[in-house]
Design a protein around this motif. Structure first.
Motif, short mmCIF file in Angstrom:
data_model
loop_
_atom_site.label_atom_id
_atom_site.label_comp_id
_atom_site.label_asym_id
_atom_site.label_seq_id
_atom_site.Cartn_x
_atom_site.Cartn_y
_atom_site.Cartn_z
N LEU A 1 -5.32 -18.93 22.17
CA LEU A 1 -5.02 -17.50 22.01
C LEU A 1 -3.57 -17.29 21.61
CD1 LEU A 1 -4.60 -15.81 25.47
CD2 LEU A 1 -5.25 -18.21 25.30
N THR A 2 -3.34 -16.21 20.88
CA THR A 2 -2.01 -15.83 20.44
C THR A 2 -1.35 -14.99 21.52
OG1 THR A 2 -2.81 -15.77 18.16
CG2 THR A 2 -0.71 -14.71 18.61
N CYS A 3 -0.19 -15.41 22.00
CA CYS A 3 0.54 -14.61 22.98
C CYS A 3 2.00 -15.04 23.01
CB CYS A 3 -0.09 -14.71 24.37
SG CYS A 3 0.03 -16.33 25.14
N ASP A 4 2.81 -14.20 23.59
CA ASP A 4 4.25 -14.41 23.70
C ASP A 4 4.57 -14.97 25.09
OD1 ASP A 4 6.98 -14.26 23.78
OD2 ASP A 4 7.12 -12.15 23.22
N VAL A 5 5.38 -16.01 25.13
CA VAL A 5 5.72 -16.62 26.40
C VAL A 5 6.40 -15.65 27.36
CG1 VAL A 5 7.98 -17.45 25.59
CG2 VAL A 5 6.81 -18.67 27.44
N SER A 6 7.06 -14.63 26.83
CA SER A 6 7.75 -13.68 27.70
C SER A 6 6.82 -12.64 28.30
CB SER A 6 8.87 -12.97 26.92
OG SER A 6 8.33 -12.18 25.88
#
Length: 281
Positions: A104-109
């Motif tokens: 899945l596409t996501c931002d670590v923050s």
């Protein structure tokens, strides 16, 4: 108005999406190059059984896909900020018949997982590019279970990474590059002694250890090195994207000469060096 971190994050996403086709094209060679670091991450994490594992900044899927094959009843969540890289990781999982993964596409923050979800987290060469490394580390700590393990890799100093400096040195000599903003993402941003240990201690981790790992980028020859770096290395692609052709030809000639001088036998195995950092929640 977008914050500085949001602007950097969008630039990172755009950059990785732009060179995703290069990563797909060179995936075999790239994964061979990065395998020693992935192997050490796996060795210190010791994933097994029903572990639930998060692989952050996984790019085309490693080391998450290898970890998934080691589990029995467990699962790996493969994540990256660039959706086109995530698509490649899904293709790689399908091709290899690995079905205990979710990409899945996501931002670590802003990790889309509840607190205390994962037994282990891997992050191979992500920290240098995170706009807010402290926030990223805190998010990793948040989603780890108590006692959970985390392992990451970062590049050592430039002097030990000729695979980067062979081309970036010539680029910096021939192109007027903008001065980087202090703390901005960069290949050697995490290389200082104790930098990662201090960051992880500050964000709630304990039992931290570091291991130095050497690697070789097998390009075949100097021309192969030039082609690979142009299509896989984001900073290189960005720097050369709008350069006058005469300047680009000059840079290429310098890079080919530099590689041939260092590896006169014609077999181009370019040196690299990294730290693998292990920590627990």
């Amino acid at each position: 108005m977008a914050t500085q971190f949001e602007l950097i994050r969008q630039q990172q996403k755009d950059s990785w999406n732009k060179i995703s086709s290069g990563w797909k094209k060179w995936d075999g060679m790239t994964m061979d190059f990065l395998k020693p670091m992935g192997d050490e991450i796996i060795r210190v994490l010791q994933p097994s059984g029903g572990d639930i594992v998060l692989d952050i900044a996984a790019g085309t899927g490693e080391p998450g896909l290898t970890i998934a094959q080691m589990l029995n009843g467990g699962k790996v969540y493969i994540t990256d900020i660039a959706e086109k890289m995530v698509e490649i990781s899904r293709e790689n999982a399908l091709r290899r018949g690995i079905d205990n993964v979710e990409a899945l596409t996501c931002d670590v923050s802003e990790l889309p997982f509840p607190d205390n979800t994962f037994d282990a987290i891997s992050c191979r060469f992500g920290f240098m590019f995170f706009p807010d490394m402290e926030l990223a580390a805190r998010e990793m700590n948040r989603v780890l279970k108590p006692g959970g393990r985390m392992a990451t890799s970062v590049w050592n100093v430039s002097e030990k990474n000729f695979w980067v400096t062979a081309i970036m040195g010539s680029i910096n000599k021939n192109i007027q590059m903008p001065s980087p903003v202090p703390g901005a993402p960069g290949m050697f941003r995490c290389a200082a002694d104790g930098f990662m240990t201090d960051l992880l201690l500050k964000t709630g981790f304990k039992n931290i250890s570091e291991t130095e790992i050497y690697g070789k980028l097998d390009c075949g020859n100097a021309e192969g090195y030039w082609n690979f770096m142009n299509e896989v290395a984001g900073p290189v692609a960005a720097a050369l994207s709008n350069v006058d052709n005469d300047i680009k030809v000059k840079i290429k000639a310098e890079v080919i000469h530099s590689i041939d001088q260092k590896y006169p036998e014609g077999s181009t195995m370019v040196d690299s060096n990294a730290f693998i950092i292990y920590a627990e929640k």
